[in-house]
Structure formats: structure tokens, C-alpha cells
Write a protein that holds these residues in place. Structure first.
Motif, mmCIF file in Angstrom:
data_model
loop_
_atom_site.group_PDB
_atom_site.id
_atom_site.type_symbol
_atom_site.label_atom_id
_atom_site.label_comp_id
_atom_site.label_asym_id
_atom_site.label_seq_id
_atom_site.Cartn_x
_atom_site.Cartn_y
_atom_site.Cartn_z
ATOM 1 N N HIS A 82 55.560 28.374 32.519
ATOM 2 C CA HIS A 82 54.396 27.578 32.881
ATOM 3 C C HIS A 82 53.177 28.446 33.208
ATOM 4 N N ILE A 83 53.359 29.757 33.378
ATOM 5 C CA ILE A 83 52.233 30.648 33.659
ATOM 6 C C ILE A 83 51.438 30.846 32.374
ATOM 7 N N SER A 84 50.156 30.577 32.424
ATOM 8 C CA SER A 84 49.330 30.680 31.227
ATOM 9 C C SER A 84 48.847 32.113 31.026
ATOM 10 N N LEU A 85 48.777 32.534 29.789
ATOM 11 C CA LEU A 85 48.380 33.904 29.473
ATOM 12 C C LEU A 85 46.926 34.169 29.831
ATOM 13 N N ASP A 86 46.047 33.190 29.619
ATOM 14 C CA ASP A 86 44.644 33.394 29.961
ATOM 15 C C ASP A 86 44.466 33.565 31.465
ATOM 16 N N GLU A 87 45.307 32.901 32.228
ATOM 17 C CA GLU A 87 45.269 33.010 33.682
ATOM 18 C C GLU A 87 45.651 34.425 34.121
ATOM 19 N N VAL A 88 46.720 34.966 33.515
ATOM 20 C CA VAL A 88 47.152 36.320 33.850
ATOM 21 C C VAL A 88 46.077 37.328 33.469
ATOM 22 N N ALA A 89 45.451 37.135 32.304
ATOM 23 C CA ALA A 89 44.389 38.049 31.871
ATOM 24 C C ALA A 89 43.218 38.032 32.843
ATOM 25 N N ALA A 90 42.861 36.856 33.327
ATOM 26 C CA ALA A 90 41.745 36.743 34.274
ATOM 27 C C ALA A 90 42.076 37.458 35.578
ATOM 28 N N VAL A 91 43.303 37.283 36.067
ATOM 29 C CA VAL A 91 43.713 37.960 37.303
ATOM 30 C C VAL A 91 43.711 39.471 37.103
ATOM 31 N N LEU A 92 44.272 39.931 35.986
ATOM 32 C CA LEU A 92 44.372 41.359 35.700
ATOM 33 C C LEU A 92 42.998 42.012 35.626
ATOM 34 N N SER A 93 42.049 41.315 35.015
ATOM 35 C CA SER A 93 40.708 41.884 34.861
ATOM 36 C C SER A 93 39.958 41.967 36.189
ATOM 37 N N GLY A 94 40.426 41.226 37.197
ATOM 38 C CA GLY A 94 39.774 41.245 38.497
ATOM 39 C C GLY A 94 40.322 42.287 39.441
ATOM 40 N N LEU A 95 41.325 43.043 38.998
ATOM 41 C CA LEU A 95 41.920 44.068 39.856
ATOM 42 C C LEU A 95 41.156 45.383 39.731
ATOM 43 N N PRO A 96 41.100 46.171 40.807
ATOM 44 C CA PRO A 96 40.369 47.444 40.779
ATOM 45 C C PRO A 96 41.158 48.543 40.077
ATOM 46 N N LEU A 97 41.270 48.440 38.763
ATOM 47 C CA LEU A 97 42.064 49.392 37.985
ATOM 48 C C LEU A 97 41.413 50.766 37.959
ATOM 49 N N GLY A 98 42.245 51.781 38.002
ATOM 50 C CA GLY A 98 41.768 53.154 37.924
ATOM 51 C C GLY A 98 42.668 53.985 37.034
ATOM 52 N N PRO A 99 42.431 55.293 36.959
ATOM 53 C CA PRO A 99 43.222 56.175 36.086
ATOM 54 C C PRO A 99 44.724 56.116 36.352
ATOM 55 N N GLU A 100 45.119 55.945 37.642
ATOM 56 C CA GLU A 100 46.551 55.921 37.946
ATOM 57 C C GLU A 100 47.236 54.718 37.321
ATOM 58 N N GLN A 101 46.615 53.546 37.419
ATOM 59 C CA GLN A 101 47.212 52.340 36.837
ATOM 60 C C GLN A 101 47.177 52.397 35.303
ATOM 61 N N MET A 102 46.094 52.972 34.756
ATOM 62 C CA MET A 102 46.026 53.142 33.305
ATOM 63 C C MET A 102 47.167 54.038 32.822
ATOM 64 N N ALA A 103 47.410 55.139 33.546
ATOM 65 C CA ALA A 103 48.470 56.069 33.155
ATOM 66 C C ALA A 103 49.843 55.408 33.264
ATOM 67 N N GLU A 104 50.009 54.548 34.262
ATOM 68 C CA GLU A 104 51.272 53.821 34.426
ATOM 69 C C GLU A 104 51.562 52.947 33.210
ATOM 70 N N VAL A 105 50.553 52.184 32.790
ATOM 71 C CA VAL A 105 50.735 51.299 31.642
ATOM 72 C C VAL A 105 50.930 52.112 30.367
ATOM 73 N N ARG A 106 50.172 53.195 30.236
ATOM 74 C CA ARG A 106 50.291 54.031 29.040
ATOM 75 C C ARG A 106 51.676 54.664 28.946
ATOM 76 N N GLU A 107 52.221 55.112 30.075
ATOM 77 C CA GLU A 107 53.555 55.711 30.050
ATOM 78 C C GLU A 107 54.604 54.681 29.651
#
Length: 394
Positions: free
Chosen positions: A36-61
Motif C-alpha cells: 500500500h506504500i506508494s512509490l511517489d510518496e517514498v520518493a518525496a520523503v527521500l528527497s526531503g532528507l539531508p543527504l550527504g556523501p556518507e549516505q551516497m556512498a552507502e547506496v553506491r556500495e
């Protein structure tokens, strides 16, 4: 790769022959956690987070590990919350406390503080549903990330769209809405929120690592049955695979090709009555072709038919690109000769109602053998619709 494999019956012996088909519908309805969780909803939440190099590296790994294990460039939410930085197929214990401030912490901080909101559920319930869902972050072309650029976050629309609205994260913390297409994903990091469909299947790479008799995985290792000294070269190997195009929207990820063969194993029929009740076996394996692998030769090196007996004239072969839907079966008849008479052996290939049928039909021994005998390797490739395969008898 890229590749995955599932086997029904004994591994190997897949010989089967001329085919006729009809479809039979079989309903399969399973409740998927977090559906029931909508993908557009998750994308909106994700884009509102203060992402930085550490989180980028986590996803890339995580996406790099998934790709190295034979899957797409994907980071499942269930791994994100339970084992930060783990890709599909990875042992979670290898990533204990690897990230001081993992992405899951940003999710919790944003939602529980009220700075970010999602859906009608309370924050804790929403996070629990997300962590149990099949939602993931898909990062196409992630191996070209420069180590600094923040992502554009978008989601799979589910309608095979070529582009979609996305959220461009900027260094000052602001977010700008932009139109996202695959060309942008080639040039800069784009995170697509979509759903996972291949993690439940073990790839060839994973299976080879688990079974010492298969070797350490990858390379030119061939999965093959034991043969006796002096046996003729009658084991059919798929050496390589090449896709000419992708079949789905780039937002949905790479292509998942299922290759299915059916036929007789340990052919010891000695009477006509036995022939009438003979049941074939099916070998069924998946090849995942990432977006950047279209047109590339991908090594497969695995058995299609373990022992092609002389009673067999051709093999039944079906290839589909997985798009889900209601489970269907394609009925085929494997033809085996006994006392100069042809007998049909019934077999049903699984297929989903929304799958793209890349190719299905009969490949005769004479056709394959003629291709294998060609002097130049470049001339041995067999074209089957939008893909090419390289076969060999050993």
C-alpha cells in the motif's frame, strides 16, 4: 551479470522437442508487505532528507554489491533498515556499524521529528511498512558516480514511461523539481524508487560461491554433469548471451530474461507404454541484463542439455522477459522417437500474463550443430528475436 538460476528436477538434462502451445490461466494472489506504500510518496520523503556523501556512498556500495552478485543496481529498503550498505546476496554481518549515520537514521529523524510526512499512517507504522516492503532504490549507471554529485530522486510510474518528474537535490539543501529521463541518468546520479522482483532468486554467481564443486564463481567455470571417459560430446552448453535492447522502461530497471528448456532425463524407455507416461523435467534460469549491458556479450557457461541422446531431434526452448502478472502456463509437446515412431511428451512452461515473449519454439539438433561447427566464433551466434546466444557441444 547479471544472472540467476532456478532448477526444477535434476540439474542438466534438458532435451525436448517440437512444440505446440496454448495457455492456461492460474490465479496467484499473494499479499506483499508494504504494497500500500506508494512509490511517489517514498520518493518525496527521500528527497526531503539531508543527504550527504556518507549516505551516497552507502547506496553506491549496496548497488555495486548487488550488481557484483548478479542482480541489478538495487538497494532494498529491507536491507537499508536492517543492514545498512548491504546489497542483494550479501551477508549482513559484514556491514555491522559500517556507517555512523546511515540512511535509515535520516528516515527516522525526518519522519519522527515531523519535518517530513508520509501517507495517512503514523510515522512508526509507515517506517515499519517500508522496511518490510519490496520497495527499493534503483541507481542505474551507478558505477560512473563521481563521488560528489547529489542525486535526482524519482520513481517508477508503472506505465512504461520514458520520463518522469524528479527532485533535484542541491548542495544548499534546497530541492528543485525537474523532468528526468534515461539520458540524465547516464550523465548524473538518479535514484529511482521502484519495486524489487529478482532478489528471491539466486544468481549463477551466488550458486557457484555456495557450492565448492562449482568453483569460486564467474569466469569460464562451466556447470556440467559428470561424464564417463570416452563419452561423445553431447552436452549442450550456453556459452554467452547478448541482448539487443531493453524491454522495459528505464524506471523499472534492467531486463530479466527467463530461459526455459524441457525434456527427458536419464532416457531409459524400453516400451511404448513407458513412453506414454514419461514426464520431462524443466531447467529454468534467469539472466539479468543491466541498462549498460545492452549489446555486450555476457558469459553464461552453463548446461542446457546434459546428454543429448540420438532419439532427440530438437529441443523446446522458450525465452521471456519478466513483467509479472497472473501466472500462466504454455503447454508444449516434447517429441521423442521410439521404434521409428514419434511420441509427444507433455510439458508446461511457466509464464506470466504480462511477460514479453522474446522467443519460443523448437531448436533442432541439426540447426545447433551446424552453428557450432562454423569456423569463426562471430558466425556461431544464433539470433532469437531481440537476443543472440552462443551455444557449444562439449
Amino acid at each position: 551479470m547479471k544472472y540467476g538460476i532456478i532448477i526444477w528436477g535434476a540439474f542438466g538434462a534438458l532435451v525436448a522437442l517440437s512444440v505446440t502451445g496454448c495457455d492456461k490461466m492460474v490465479e496467484e494472489r499473494e499479499e506483499v508487505p508494504g504494497r500500500h506504500i506508494s512509490l511517489d510518496e517514498v520518493a518525496a520523503v527521500l528527497s526531503g532528507l539531508p543527504l550527504g556523501p556518507e549516505q551516497m556512498a552507502e547506496v553506491r556500495e549496496a548497488t555495486g554489491t548487488s550488481a557484483g552478485n548478479g542482480y541489478d543496481e538495487e538497494y532494498r529498503m529491507r536491507d537499508l533498515f536492517s543492514a545498512p550498505g548491504c546489497g542483494v546476496g550479501e551477508d549482513p554481518s559484514t556491514k555491522a556499524d559500517a556507517y555512523p549515520r546511515p540512511l535509515r537514521d535520516l528516515f527516522r529523524e525526518g519522519l519522527l521529528s515531523g519535518r517530513t510526512k508520509a501517507g495517512s499512517l503514523d510515522p512508526e507504522a509507515w517506517l515499519d511498512s517500508l522496511a518490510a516492503s519490496d520497495v527499493q532504490i534503483y541507481w542505474p549507471y551507478s558505477d560512473s558516480w563521481d563521488g560528489e554529485t547529489l542525486p535526482v530522486v524519482t520513481y517508477d510510474t508503472g506505465d512504461n514511461a520514458a520520463q518522469n518528474e524528479g527532485y533535484l537535490l542541491q548542495v544548499d539543501g534546497s530541492v528543485k523539481k525537474v523532468l528526468v529521463d534515461e539520458e540524465m541518468a547516464r550523465e548524473r546520479p538518479v535514484w529511482v524508487v521502484n519495486r524489487n522482483s529478482d532478489a528471491d532468486y539466486k544468481t549463477l554467481e551466488m550458486l557457484r560461491r555456495e557450492d565448492p564443486s562449482w568453483g569460486s564463481g564467474g569466469g569460464d567455470i562451466i556447470v556440467r554433469p559428470q561424464t564417463k571417459a570416452g563419452d561423445a560430446a553431447n552436452t549442450l552448453i550456453m556459452r554467452s548471451f547478448k541482448a539487443k535492447r531493453q524491454f522495459d522502461s528505464w524506471l523499472a530497471g534492467g531486463s530479466e530474461f527467463w530461459i526455459r528448456c524441457a525434456g527427458v532425463d536419464d532416457y531409459t524407455v524400453s516400451t511404448e507404454a513407458e513412453m506414454r507416461i514419461y514426464e520431462p523435467q524443466i531447467t529454468d534460469f534467469m539472466l539479468v541484463v543491466r541498462r549498460n549491458q545492452v549489446g555486450e556479450e555476457l558469459p553464461v557457461n552453463t548446461v542446457l542439455i546434459s546428454k543429448w541422446v540420438e532419439e532427440m531431434e530438437s529441443c523446446a526452448y522458450m525465452m521471456v522477459e519478466d513483467d509479472g502478472g497472473t501466472r500462466t502456463t504454455w503447454k508444449a509437446s516434447a517429441v521423442v522417437k521410439y521404434n521409428s515412431k514419434a511420441y509427444g511428451v507433455e510439458v508446461e512452461f511457466p509464464i506470466n500474463s504480462r511477460d514479453d515473449i522474446v522467443w519460443r519454439g523448437a531448436l533442432s539438433y541439426n540447426f545447433i550443430e551446424k552453428a557450432v561447427r562454423k569456423e569463426k566464433v562471430a558466425d556461431r551466434w544464433i539470433g532469437l528475436g531481440e537476443v543472440e546466444i552462443l551455444l557449444e557441444f562439449i
